[in-house]
Structure formats: structure tokens, C-alpha cells
Scaffold this active site. Structure first.
Site, PDB file in Angstrom:
ATOM      1  N   GLU A  18       0.827  -1.205   0.000  1.00 53.90           N
ATOM      2  CA  GLU A  18       0.000   0.000   0.000  1.00 53.90           C
ATOM      3  C   GLU A  18       0.861   1.255   0.000  1.00 53.90           C
ATOM      4  O   GLU A  18       2.025   1.220   0.418  1.00 53.90           O
ATOM      5  CB  GLU A  18      -0.911   0.012   1.244  1.00 53.90           C
ATOM      6  CG  GLU A  18      -2.362  -0.304   0.945  1.00 53.90           C
ATOM      7  CD  GLU A  18      -3.088   0.793   0.139  1.00 53.90           C
ATOM      8  OE1 GLU A  18      -2.457   1.596  -0.568  1.00 53.90           O
ATOM      9  OE2 GLU A  18      -4.325   0.828   0.235  1.00 53.90           O
ATOM     10  N   ASP A  19       0.264   2.349  -0.441  1.00 50.01           N
ATOM     11  CA  ASP A  19       0.978   3.628  -0.409  1.00 50.01           C
ATOM     12  C   ASP A  19       0.908   4.264   0.984  1.00 50.01           C
ATOM     13  O   ASP A  19       1.897   4.714   1.523  1.00 50.01           O
ATOM     14  CB  ASP A  19       0.429   4.593  -1.476  1.00 50.01           C
ATOM     15  CG  ASP A  19      -1.092   4.729  -1.453  1.00 50.01           C
ATOM     16  OD1 ASP A  19      -1.761   4.064  -0.627  1.00 50.01           O
ATOM     17  OD2 ASP A  19      -1.630   5.500  -2.275  1.00 50.01           O
ATOM     18  N   PHE A  40      -1.812  16.092   4.551  1.00 46.88           N
ATOM     19  CA  PHE A  40      -2.143  15.481   3.264  1.00 46.88           C
ATOM     20  C   PHE A  40      -0.895  15.467   2.396  1.00 46.88           C
ATOM     21  O   PHE A  40      -0.324  16.500   2.077  1.00 46.88           O
ATOM     22  CB  PHE A  40      -3.290  16.214   2.559  1.00 46.88           C
ATOM     23  CG  PHE A  40      -3.831  15.396   1.423  1.00 46.88           C
ATOM     24  CD1 PHE A  40      -4.753  14.378   1.664  1.00 46.88           C
ATOM     25  CD2 PHE A  40      -3.375  15.593   0.123  1.00 46.88           C
ATOM     26  CE1 PHE A  40      -5.221  13.582   0.626  1.00 46.88           C
ATOM     27  CE2 PHE A  40      -3.844  14.805  -0.924  1.00 46.88           C
ATOM     28  CZ  PHE A  40      -4.768  13.795  -0.675  1.00 46.88           C
ATOM     29  N   ASP A  98      -4.348   5.254   6.413  1.00 47.89           N
ATOM     30  CA  ASP A  98      -4.921   6.437   7.037  1.00 47.89           C
ATOM     31  C   ASP A  98      -5.907   5.952   8.106  1.00 47.89           C
ATOM     32  O   ASP A  98      -5.499   5.612   9.208  1.00 47.89           O
ATOM     33  CB  ASP A  98      -5.578   7.231   5.902  1.00 47.89           C
ATOM     34  CG  ASP A  98      -5.991   8.625   6.288  1.00 47.89           C
ATOM     35  OD1 ASP A  98      -5.380   9.192   7.198  1.00 47.89           O
ATOM     36  OD2 ASP A  98      -6.934   9.165   5.671  1.00 47.89           O
ATOM     37  N   ARG A 146       1.385  12.285  -8.664  1.00 42.69           N
ATOM     38  CA  ARG A 146       1.878  10.929  -8.362  1.00 42.69           C
ATOM     39  C   ARG A 146       3.357  10.752  -8.727  1.00 42.69           C
ATOM     40  O   ARG A 146       4.078   9.995  -8.096  1.00 42.69           O
ATOM     41  CB  ARG A 146       1.074   9.880  -9.144  1.00 42.69           C
ATOM     42  CG  ARG A 146      -0.363   9.716  -8.689  1.00 42.69           C
ATOM     43  CD  ARG A 146      -0.942   8.449  -9.297  1.00 42.69           C
ATOM     44  NE  ARG A 146      -2.395   8.392  -9.224  1.00 42.69           N
ATOM     45  CZ  ARG A 146      -3.094   7.992  -8.164  1.00 42.69           C
ATOM     46  NH1 ARG A 146      -2.476   7.617  -7.068  1.00 42.69           N
ATOM     47  NH2 ARG A 146      -4.416   7.962  -8.193  1.00 42.69           N
TER      48      ARG A 146
HETATM   49  P1  IMP Z   1      -7.919   4.501   4.583  1.00 47.49           P
HETATM   50  O1  IMP Z   1      -8.991   3.513   4.265  1.00 47.49           O
HETATM   51  O2  IMP Z   1      -8.487   5.717   5.273  1.00 47.49           O
HETATM   52  O3  IMP Z   1      -6.749   3.933   5.310  1.00 47.49           O
HETATM   53  O4  IMP Z   1      -7.524   5.067   3.165  1.00 47.49           O
HETATM   54  C1  IMP Z   1      -6.287   4.982   2.640  1.00 47.49           C
HETATM   55  C2  IMP Z   1      -6.345   5.570   1.245  1.00 47.49           C
HETATM   56  O5  IMP Z   1      -6.710   6.959   1.276  1.00 47.49           O
HETATM   57  C3  IMP Z   1      -4.966   5.514   0.621  1.00 47.49           C
HETATM   58  O6  IMP Z   1      -4.786   4.327  -0.105  1.00 47.49           O
HETATM   59  C4  IMP Z   1      -4.956   6.762  -0.252  1.00 47.49           C
HETATM   60  O7  IMP Z   1      -5.493   6.465  -1.519  1.00 47.49           O
HETATM   61  C5  IMP Z   1      -5.866   7.729   0.450  1.00 47.49           C
HETATM   62  N1  IMP Z   1      -5.107   8.695   1.269  1.00 47.49           N
HETATM   63  C6  IMP Z   1      -5.097   8.774   2.609  1.00 47.49           C
HETATM   64  N2  IMP Z   1      -4.298   9.754   3.042  1.00 47.49           N
HETATM   65  C7  IMP Z   1      -3.754  10.317   1.935  1.00 47.49           C
HETATM   66  C8  IMP Z   1      -2.819  11.391   1.723  1.00 47.49           C
HETATM   67  O8  IMP Z   1      -2.293  12.054   2.648  1.00 47.49           O
HETATM   68  N3  IMP Z   1      -2.513  11.672   0.435  1.00 47.49           N
HETATM   69  C9  IMP Z   1      -3.038  10.981  -0.618  1.00 47.49           C
HETATM   70  N4  IMP Z   1      -3.911   9.971  -0.467  1.00 47.49           N
HETATM   71  C10 IMP Z   1      -4.278   9.648   0.804  1.00 47.49           C
HETATM   72 MG    MG Z   2      -4.521   4.258  -2.433  1.00 44.93          MG
END
Ligand code: IMP
Ligand code: MG
Length: 176
Positions: free
Chosen positions: A97-98, A150, A101, A163
Site C-alpha cells: 500500500e501507499d 495530506f 490512514d 503521483r
Molecule cells: P484509509 O482507508 O483511510 O486507510 O484510506 C487509505 C487511502 O486513502 C490511501 O490508499 C490513499 O489512496 C488515500 N489517502 C489517505 N491519506 C492520503 C494522503 O495524505 N494523500 C493521498 N492519499 C491519501
Molecule cells: Mg490508495
């Protein structure tokens, strides 16, 4: 685009850490073959960088998911936009994963993949934002723990842009 990006993690530091992580993962999987499940699109840069430094055999598959519905729905369901091409049964899988959050996307995704009977499944993320966690997901490999901001670059986007920045930066949107 409509904002300014300041460097949070330099290109040099990102790549150094990814090389370290690849070493750690390779040691943990000595004698095995791993399947990298790359979560599109944010993880493509991280996945390929990591793979280049792995010393055990690596195969790849790709999956694209999106959070379901509007923000008020807190079910954490995700919609599969593109599923894996092949079965993961009996494989040693690492989901790449990137960023993590809230943890909702990964929590749902891991449940969905566990049903497919991999031999093992672990989670590797380039970035972790623990301050925003809503669901406790077990992350096995973390590149960097970052504050609640962010971020864009190294695969991460804002409305599909940024990206391809070679570093991780904080996006400051212009207020108008
Ligand atoms: P989660 O389900 O809230 O953990 O969502 C994670 C996803 O939200 C990641 O795979 C990203 O696509 C997006 N995301 C969360 N924080 C950021 C950020 O700071 N920058 C860009 N994308 C984010
Ligand atoms: Mg993502």
C-alpha cells in the site's frame, strides 16, 4: 495545480528506506517466493522500487479498489474496480500500500483476501498516519510514520495529480 508542495521526505531518503525494507523482507522470506499484491494506483512507484532491491523471487499482481459511497458511510466497505488476475491460494502474499490512514480500506481488503486461502499474508505500506486510525490493522512493514498532513508524490495523488513527484511532499492548497 492549485497548491504548493513542500518536501517531507526527500527522494534520497525514500529510496534509502525502501532499500532497507527490501533487505528486511528478503531476510524474512529467505528460501521462499513472494507475491506482491500492488494496490493501484498509489502503490505502483513503491512496489517497483521495493521489488528492484528484493533478493528472493517476486511475482506481481494488481488490484484496484475504491472506498464505497459517501464519507458518512462508515462501514468501511470497498468496491473492487479491478480484481487480481490469478488465485493467491497457497501463496506467500504481501499487500503493498501507499498509505494507511483510517485503516478501513486495508481492513476490508485483508478480510477479502484471507478468504482466498493464501499460505500467508502480510501488509507493507510506504507511509503510515497512525493519528488518523479508526480501525486497528496490523501493519507488518512500514516505510515511514508521518504526522497527520495530506501528502502527495511517490505514487500518492491529489485528484490524480502529483503521483510522479520523486519525493513525498505535503500539499498546501490555495485558499480562495
Ligand atoms: P484509509 O482507508 O483511510 O486507510 O484510506 C487509505 C487511502 O486513502 C490511501 O490508499 C490513499 O489512496 C488515500 N489517502 C489517505 N491519506 C492520503 C494522503 O495524505 N494523500 C493521498 N492519499 C491519501
Ligand atoms: Mg490508495
Amino acid at each position: 495545480m492549485e497548491g504548493k508542495v513542500t518536501v517531507l521526505i526527500s527522494e534520497e531518503d525514500v529510496e534509502k528506506r525502501i532499500t532497507e525494507l527490501a533487505g528486511e523482507i528478503s531476510r524474512d522470506y529467505a528460501g521462499k517466493e513472494v507475491l506482491f499484491v500492488c494496490i493501484l494506483k498509489g502503490s505502483i512507484f513503491f512496489t517497483t522500487a521495493l521489488a528492484k532491491h528484493m533478493s528472493v523471487p517476486v511475482t506481481f499482481d494488481f488490484m484496484s479498489v475504491s472506498s464505497y459511497g459517501d464519507a458518512t458511510v462508515s462501514s468501511g466497505r470497498v468496491k473492487i474496480i479491478k480484481d487480481l488476475d490469478d488465485s493467491i491460494e497457497g501463496k506467500d502474499v504481501i499487500v503493498i500500500e501507499d498509505i494507511i490512514d483510517s485503516g478501513r480500506t486495508l481492513d476490508h481488503l485483508l478480510r477479502l483476501l484471507e478468504v482466498r486461502k493464501p499460505h500467508s499474508i502480510k501488509l507493507c505500506t510506504l507511509l503510515d498516519k497512525p493519528d488518523r486510525r479508526e480501525i486497528d490493522v496490523k501493519v507488518d512493514y512500514v516505510g515511514f510514520t508521518i504526522p497527520d498532513a495530506f501528502v502527495v508524490g511517490y505514487g500518492l495523488d491529489y485528484k490524480q495529480h502529483y503521483r510522479n513527484l520523486p519525493y513525498v511532499g505535503v500539499l498546501h492548497l490555495n485558499e480562495d
